[in-house]
Design a protein around this motif. Structure first.
Motif, PDB file in Angstrom:
ATOM      1  N   PRO A  37      29.324 -31.578  -9.174  1.00 17.29           N
ATOM      2  CA  PRO A  37      30.461 -31.764 -10.080  1.00 17.29           C
ATOM      3  C   PRO A  37      30.163 -31.187 -11.469  1.00 17.29           C
ATOM      4  N   GLY A  38      30.903 -30.152 -11.838  1.00 20.82           N
ATOM      5  CA  GLY A  38      30.709 -29.511 -13.132  1.00 20.82           C
ATOM      6  C   GLY A  38      29.549 -28.545 -13.182  1.00 20.82           C
ATOM      7  N   GLU A  39      28.981 -28.190 -12.027  1.00 22.85           N
ATOM      8  CA  GLU A  39      27.814 -27.311 -12.003  1.00 22.85           C
ATOM      9  C   GLU A  39      27.887 -26.332 -10.835  1.00 22.85           C
ATOM     10  N   CYS A  40      27.375 -25.132 -11.068  1.00 26.06           N
ATOM     11  CA  CYS A  40      27.316 -24.128 -10.008  1.00 26.06           C
ATOM     12  C   CYS A  40      26.161 -23.170 -10.295  1.00 26.06           C
ATOM     13  N   GLU A  41      25.409 -22.869  -9.261  1.00 26.10           N
ATOM     14  CA  GLU A  41      24.354 -21.859  -9.370  1.00 26.10           C
ATOM     15  C   GLU A  41      24.642 -20.746  -8.370  1.00 26.10           C
ATOM     16  N   ILE A  42      24.628 -19.521  -8.871  1.00 28.78           N
ATOM     17  CA  ILE A  42      24.815 -18.341  -8.037  1.00 28.78           C
ATOM     18  C   ILE A  42      23.555 -17.491  -8.130  1.00 28.78           C
ATOM     19  N   GLN A  43      23.096 -17.003  -6.984  1.00 27.88           N
ATOM     20  CA  GLN A  43      21.918 -16.133  -6.945  1.00 27.88           C
ATOM     21  C   GLN A  43      22.308 -14.760  -6.420  1.00 27.88           C
ATOM     22  N   LEU A  44      21.647 -13.751  -6.967  1.00 27.20           N
ATOM     23  CA  LEU A  44      21.912 -12.372  -6.584  1.00 27.20           C
ATOM     24  C   LEU A  44      20.589 -11.610  -6.468  1.00 27.20           C
ATOM     25  N   PRO A  45      20.195 -11.217  -5.243  1.00 29.58           N
ATOM     26  CA  PRO A  45      18.983 -10.415  -5.082  1.00 29.58           C
ATOM     27  C   PRO A  45      19.177  -8.994  -5.613  1.00 29.58           C
ATOM     28  N   TYR A  46      18.095  -8.436  -6.098  1.00 26.84           N
ATOM     29  CA  TYR A  46      18.125  -7.072  -6.622  1.00 26.84           C
ATOM     30  C   TYR A  46      18.320  -6.066  -5.492  1.00 26.84           C
ATOM     31  N   LYS A  47      19.087  -5.041  -5.781  1.00 20.84           N
ATOM     32  CA  LYS A  47      19.136  -3.823  -4.968  1.00 20.84           C
ATOM     33  C   LYS A  47      19.459  -2.684  -5.927  1.00 20.84           C
ATOM     34  N   THR A  76      35.073 -26.976  -9.823  1.00 19.77           N
ATOM     35  CA  THR A  76      34.669 -28.202  -9.111  1.00 19.77           C
ATOM     36  C   THR A  76      35.381 -29.437  -9.644  1.00 19.77           C
ATOM     37  N   LEU A  77      35.865 -29.369 -10.878  1.00 25.42           N
ATOM     38  CA  LEU A  77      36.479 -30.537 -11.517  1.00 25.42           C
ATOM     39  C   LEU A  77      38.002 -30.496 -11.506  1.00 25.42           C
ATOM     40  N   MET A  78      38.569 -29.451 -10.965  1.00 28.59           N
ATOM     41  CA  MET A  78      40.029 -29.296 -10.999  1.00 28.59           C
ATOM     42  C   MET A  78      40.679 -29.944  -9.780  1.00 28.59           C
ATOM     43  N   PRO A  79      41.916 -30.429  -9.962  1.00 28.80           N
ATOM     44  CA  PRO A  79      42.616 -31.058  -8.844  1.00 28.80           C
ATOM     45  C   PRO A  79      42.950 -30.059  -7.735  1.00 28.80           C
ATOM     46  N   GLU A  80      43.289 -30.586  -6.579  1.00 27.95           N
ATOM     47  CA  GLU A  80      43.549 -29.759  -5.399  1.00 27.95           C
ATOM     48  C   GLU A  80      44.634 -28.713  -5.632  1.00 27.95           C
ATOM     49  N   ASN A  81      45.697 -29.084  -6.285  1.00 29.38           N
ATOM     50  CA  ASN A  81      46.825 -28.179  -6.488  1.00 29.38           C
ATOM     51  C   ASN A  81      46.645 -27.378  -7.785  1.00 29.38           C
ATOM     52  N   SER A  82      45.556 -26.618  -7.845  1.00 23.97           N
ATOM     53  CA  SER A  82      45.274 -25.828  -9.045  1.00 23.97           C
ATOM     54  C   SER A  82      44.377 -24.659  -8.691  1.00 23.97           C
ATOM     55  N   SER A  83      44.219 -23.776  -9.653  1.00 24.31           N
ATOM     56  CA  SER A  83      43.324 -22.641  -9.526  1.00 24.31           C
ATOM     57  C   SER A  83      42.684 -22.410 -10.893  1.00 24.31           C
TER      58      SER A  83
END
Length: 149
Positions: A37-47, A76-83
């Protein structure tokens, strides 16, 4: 960092489904490594296709995964009917993206009814050592009544 309650209990599945529809993430080879909730980690390998003329991760690529990590932290914190839609961000490149992996760790600072503010720290990993290469401060808009399809 404040603790947040998601407004949609199925936030993780919703974020992953949205992420999977982002063709740019598929093209780059990025993945969601962690979500809360309120957090996200994205990883990207080098090429090599992600590099600039010196062989480092390109600054535009660093900004791209930072934007998504902050955006999905907010989503992650937004209601279902949203973007979610980014309104603006400021990225500071502190060190070259010289490494084997980029890690963008986003967390929400403030979640309002319409605007969400997040901070993202992007690290480059080389030889197992993380170096902060780019902090980002981001504002997003909760698009009420618009499903993320």
């Amino acid at each position: 960092m404040p603790g947040f309650e998601p407004r949609n209990p199925a936030y993780a599945q919703r974020v992953q489904a949205s992420f999977d529809r982002q063709q740019v993430m598929v093209l780059l080879g990025a993945r969601v490594a962690w979500l809360g909730p309120g957090e996200c980690e994205i990883q990207l390998p080098y090429k090599p296709e992600l590099s600039q003329q010196h062989g480092y991760f390109h600054g535009g690529i660093i900004g791209t995964i930072a934007d998504s990590a902050g955006g999905y932290a907010g989503f992650t914190l937004m209601p279902e009917n949203s973007s979610v839609l980014t309104v603006e961000y400021e990225l500071n490149l502190l060190a070259p993206g010289d490494g084997d992996l980029l890690i963008a760790r986003g967390h929400v600072l403030k979640s309002g009814r319409t605007l969400v503010v997040a901070q993202v720290d992007v690290f480059v990993v080389k030889g197992g050592r993380e170096t902060l290469c780019a902090p980002l401060l981001q504002t997003m808009m909760n698009m009420h009544g618009r499903h993320d399809l």
